[in-house]
Design a protein around this motif. Structure first.
Motif, PDB file in Angstrom:
ATOM      1  N   THR A   4      -8.638   4.634  -6.418  1.00  0.00           N
ATOM      2  CA  THR A   4      -8.877   2.919  -6.566  1.00  0.00           C
ATOM      3  C   THR A   4      -7.883   2.566  -6.000  1.00  0.00           C
ATOM      4  O   THR A   4      -8.292   1.190  -6.906  1.00  0.00           O
ATOM      5  CB  THR A   4      -9.872   2.703  -7.966  1.00  0.00           C
ATOM      6  N   HIS A   5      -6.994   3.072  -5.553  1.00  0.00           N
ATOM      7  CA  HIS A   5      -5.821   1.945  -4.078  1.00  0.00           C
ATOM      8  C   HIS A   5      -4.589   1.135  -5.057  1.00  0.00           C
ATOM      9  O   HIS A   5      -4.368  -0.176  -5.123  1.00  0.00           O
ATOM     10  CB  HIS A   5      -6.761   1.233  -3.576  1.00  0.00           C
ATOM     11  N   ARG A   6      -4.575   1.765  -6.684  1.00  0.00           N
ATOM     12  CA  ARG A   6      -3.607   1.219  -7.503  1.00  0.00           C
ATOM     13  C   ARG A   6      -3.931  -0.073  -7.226  1.00  0.00           C
ATOM     14  O   ARG A   6      -3.050  -0.957  -7.205  1.00  0.00           O
ATOM     15  CB  ARG A   6      -1.967   1.769  -6.436  1.00  0.00           C
ATOM     16  N   GLN A   7      -4.705  -0.798  -8.009  1.00  0.00           N
ATOM     17  CA  GLN A   7      -4.631  -2.162  -8.350  1.00  0.00           C
ATOM     18  C   GLN A   7      -4.405  -2.827  -9.836  1.00  0.00           C
ATOM     19  O   GLN A   7      -4.378  -1.682 -10.621  1.00  0.00           O
ATOM     20  CB  GLN A   7      -6.612  -2.250  -8.885  1.00  0.00           C
ATOM     21  N   LYS A   8      -4.152  -3.485  -9.713  1.00  0.00           N
ATOM     22  CA  LYS A   8      -3.048  -4.440 -11.013  1.00  0.00           C
ATOM     23  C   LYS A   8      -3.136  -4.333 -12.200  1.00  0.00           C
ATOM     24  O   LYS A   8      -2.318  -4.065 -13.230  1.00  0.00           O
ATOM     25  CB  LYS A   8      -2.554  -5.843 -10.460  1.00  0.00           C
ATOM     26  N   SER A  49      -5.746  -1.425 -13.232  1.00  0.00           N
ATOM     27  CA  SER A  49      -6.410  -0.318 -12.911  1.00  0.00           C
ATOM     28  C   SER A  49      -5.095   0.595 -14.280  1.00  0.00           C
ATOM     29  O   SER A  49      -6.344   1.103 -15.048  1.00  0.00           O
ATOM     30  CB  SER A  49      -6.337   0.300 -11.925  1.00  0.00           C
ATOM     31  N   VAL A  50      -4.517   0.693 -14.185  1.00  0.00           N
ATOM     32  CA  VAL A  50      -4.282   1.807 -15.432  1.00  0.00           C
ATOM     33  C   VAL A  50      -4.399   0.856 -16.366  1.00  0.00           C
ATOM     34  O   VAL A  50      -4.141   2.020 -17.280  1.00  0.00           O
ATOM     35  CB  VAL A  50      -2.131   1.291 -14.970  1.00  0.00           C
ATOM     36  N   GLY A  51      -3.352   0.076 -16.823  1.00  0.00           N
ATOM     37  CA  GLY A  51      -4.132  -1.348 -18.319  1.00  0.00           C
ATOM     38  C   GLY A  51      -6.034  -0.502 -18.579  1.00  0.00           C
ATOM     39  O   GLY A  51      -6.164  -0.075 -19.866  1.00  0.00           O
ATOM     40  N   LEU A  52      -6.345  -1.039 -17.448  1.00  0.00           N
ATOM     41  CA  LEU A  52      -8.197  -0.575 -17.862  1.00  0.00           C
ATOM     42  C   LEU A  52      -8.275   0.883 -18.185  1.00  0.00           C
ATOM     43  O   LEU A  52      -8.942   1.623 -19.094  1.00  0.00           O
ATOM     44  CB  LEU A  52      -9.247  -1.257 -16.134  1.00  0.00           C
ATOM     45  N   ILE A  53      -8.319   2.225 -17.892  1.00  0.00           N
ATOM     46  CA  ILE A  53      -8.027   3.284 -17.911  1.00  0.00           C
ATOM     47  C   ILE A  53      -7.097   3.645 -19.145  1.00  0.00           C
ATOM     48  O   ILE A  53      -8.161   4.490 -19.904  1.00  0.00           O
ATOM     49  CB  ILE A  53      -7.473   4.406 -16.729  1.00  0.00           C
ATOM     50  N   TYR A 100     -14.228  -3.048  -9.402  1.00  0.00           N
ATOM     51  CA  TYR A 100     -12.943  -3.815  -9.160  1.00  0.00           C
ATOM     52  C   TYR A 100     -12.414  -3.827  -7.520  1.00  0.00           C
ATOM     53  O   TYR A 100     -11.596  -4.900  -6.810  1.00  0.00           O
ATOM     54  CB  TYR A 100     -12.021  -3.806  -9.805  1.00  0.00           C
ATOM     55  N   SER A 101     -12.056  -2.668  -6.949  1.00  0.00           N
ATOM     56  CA  SER A 101     -11.215  -2.595  -6.067  1.00  0.00           C
ATOM     57  C   SER A 101     -12.134  -3.126  -4.723  1.00  0.00           C
ATOM     58  O   SER A 101     -10.977  -3.280  -4.386  1.00  0.00           O
ATOM     59  CB  SER A 101     -10.620  -0.808  -5.668  1.00  0.00           C
ATOM     60  N   PHE A 111      -4.104  -6.395 -20.516  1.00  0.00           N
ATOM     61  CA  PHE A 111      -4.444  -5.246 -20.923  1.00  0.00           C
ATOM     62  C   PHE A 111      -3.598  -4.074 -21.463  1.00  0.00           C
ATOM     63  O   PHE A 111      -3.786  -3.179 -21.634  1.00  0.00           O
ATOM     64  CB  PHE A 111      -5.506  -4.191 -19.905  1.00  0.00           C
ATOM     65  N   MET A 112      -2.154  -4.301 -20.172  1.00  0.00           N
ATOM     66  CA  MET A 112      -1.317  -3.380 -21.104  1.00  0.00           C
ATOM     67  C   MET A 112      -0.690  -3.107 -22.211  1.00  0.00           C
ATOM     68  O   MET A 112      -0.780  -2.571 -22.947  1.00  0.00           O
ATOM     69  CB  MET A 112      -0.654  -3.400 -20.121  1.00  0.00           C
TER      70      MET A 112
END
Length: 488
Positions: free
Chosen positions: A90-94, A96-100, A387-388, A405-406
């Motif tokens: 999903t193209h490394r959105q700012k 994304s990691v926090g949401l996952i 989102y992406s 998110f983080m």
């Protein structure tokens, strides 16, 4: 300053390290004790005949129940692998990691304990979606660019497709459909079938044949299996109706309050970015879709607060209708977005995948929370992909959400460390005490319940078959009786 690529690698490494330590704390429980003892070896000696066709999944759990270090290593590799693959495709959105991480840290406890913490559950339900995501990662670019033939990759994908269909049944069926989808999509778009895509499809078909050739499935079909059934006893429609309103709605949707809440946030972000670019008709449909989305997440919240308010069948039916309406609203929302057609196809493929993974559960029993882990991951994927795909120029407006998110994900992870750290301490103490009492020739040994036992699947050992399996796994004389006592 650390380069962006290196910073991303460091983040991935930290996620793996944190997950590894957390997974070390997960205790063995329930059927883990069977797989890690002579019962598991007896199943292996008969090559799982009349037990299950999950040959690869069974081999995984046989290995993981014999080494806590190896168990934690494989668990953390698969879980961090899911995070990494979802972020990369999903193209490394700012955000994304926090949401996952939020979605994983705050997943329903019933889902967490059965599909991640429980080694027997993990070996089937987490490994299968991880391996499936590897193929989805490989084919991620078919929507935008023409693939190239690769004979080396074809061999790897043939093996991957074969192994991935020997883990858990509903993902077996899905992977055949996935392989077929990729072949048909590339044939329609590019007028060609690539050898590596055909190899994955062939491997999944062979694996499916091998899985369902196990004698247990003919026993299930004939109604001779005491544990698993297909809809023969009640009829397909009746079984599907019961399963949908009583289990699938709750486990597949309503329980996922945090995930669906995050998805709602993303839908709102996308909606406010694109609404002025839509026609009047599309805007009206979009408003309706957003309204249904907000209403359904509110329903999930109310259901979470009051466990008993939806016990009557008429209310369960209303819940089910609301769920169907919610899914339709998501489809409509995708359709009205001002994206390229191929992007909409990709979004709908992911959303359809989540539903397809649940579909076989309509006609089989038993259905556990663990059966919904794959569809849960696909809903995370859908959220990130949604989102992406919206306007690049607006993404920085929401960059501040990334830190929020983080922080939330970190808080959720700390909470899990506290819960499973406490559980691990008490589990180790009760095992040591049980072994010492048995060595001291006690006829009855007292075993304390674990604290926060809702976070561990089948942790009590006072009843059969768990009592016998607990004694086998820890080398306690089978004549010794076990009495469960409350945790102090």
């Amino acid at each position: 300053m650390i380069k962006v690529k290196n910073r991303q690698t460091i983040i991935y490494a930290l996620i793996f390290a944190v997950l590894f330590v957390l997974c070390l704390m997960f205790p063995y429980s329930g059927d883990d004790w069977a797989w890690g003892s002579q019962i598991g070896m007896e199943r292996l000696r008969t090559w799982f005949d009349n037990y299950s066709g999950r040959y690869f999944g069974n081999l995984i759990v046989l290995v993981l129940t014999r080494s806590n270090f190896l168990k934690a290593l494989v668990m953390s590799l698969c879980l961090s692998g899911i995070v990494i693959i979802l972020n990369e495709i999903t193209h490394r959105q700012k955000c994304s990691v926090g949401l996952i991480l939020i979605a994983l840290a705050f997943m329903p406890v019933t889902l967490l304990r059965q599909s991640v913490v429980w080694t027997a559950g993990f070996s089937n339900y987490t490994t299968s979606i991880f391996l499936t995501l590897i193929y989805i990662y490989y084919i991620r670019n078919i929507y935008d660019e023409k693939p190239k033939n690769s004979y080396v990759v074809s061999l790897f994908l043939l093996i991957l497709g074969f192994l991935n269909t020997l883990i858990v049944e509903h993902l077996t069926i899905y992977n055949v459909a996935l392989g077929l989808y990729v072949v048909i999509f590339t044939l329609v778009k590019y007028k060609k079938v690539w050898i590596q895509h055909a190899a994955y499809l062939l491997g999944s078909i062979i694996g499916t044949i091998v899985m369902f050739s196990n004698s247990v499935y003919s026993s299930v079909a004939k109604g001779n299996d005491g544990y698993r059934t297909i809809a023969a006893d009640k009829g397909i429609i009746s079984r599907a109706y019961d399963s949908f309103i009583n289990v699938i709605v709750k486990e597949g949707f309503l329980n996922n309050f945090v995930l669906l809440g995050c998805l709602l946030v993303i839908c709102l972000i996308v909606w406010f970015e694109v609404r002025n670019r839509l026609s009047d008709s599309a805007r009206r449909w979009g408003i309706l879709s957003v309204f249904i989305n907000i209403s359904y997440v509110s329903l999930c919240f109310m259901d979470k607060l009051n466990t008993y308010w939806m016990e009557k069948e008429i209310l369960l039916v209303l819940e089910a209708l609301a769920t169907i309406l919610y899914v339709l609203a998501l489809f409509v929302f995708v359709l009205i977005l001002p994206y390229e057609s191929v992007k909409k196809v990709e979004l709908l493929f992911v959303l359809f995948s989540a539903g397809f993974m649940m579909a076989p559960l309509l006609v089989v029993t038993p259905i556990g929370s663990r059966c919904f882990f794959a569809s849960y991951v696909m809903l995370i994927y859908f959220m990130l992909l949604l989102y992406s795909n919206f306007g690049e120029k607006h993404k920085n407006q929401f960059a501040m959400l990334s830190r929020t998110f983080m922080v939330v994900a970190f808080a959720g992870t700390l909470y899990l460390f506290y819960i499973y750290g406490t559980i691990a301490k008490n589990h180790n103490e009760r095992v040591e005490k049980a072994i010492d009492d048995a060595k001291n020739k006690k006829d009855v040994i007292k075993v304390e319940e674990l604290p926060y036992k809702d976070y561990v699947w089948c942790s009590d050992v006072g009843e059969e078959p768990w009592s016998t399996r607990f004694k086998l796994y820890y080398g306690i004389d089978e004549k010794v009786k076990i009495k469960m006592i409350p945790n102090k």
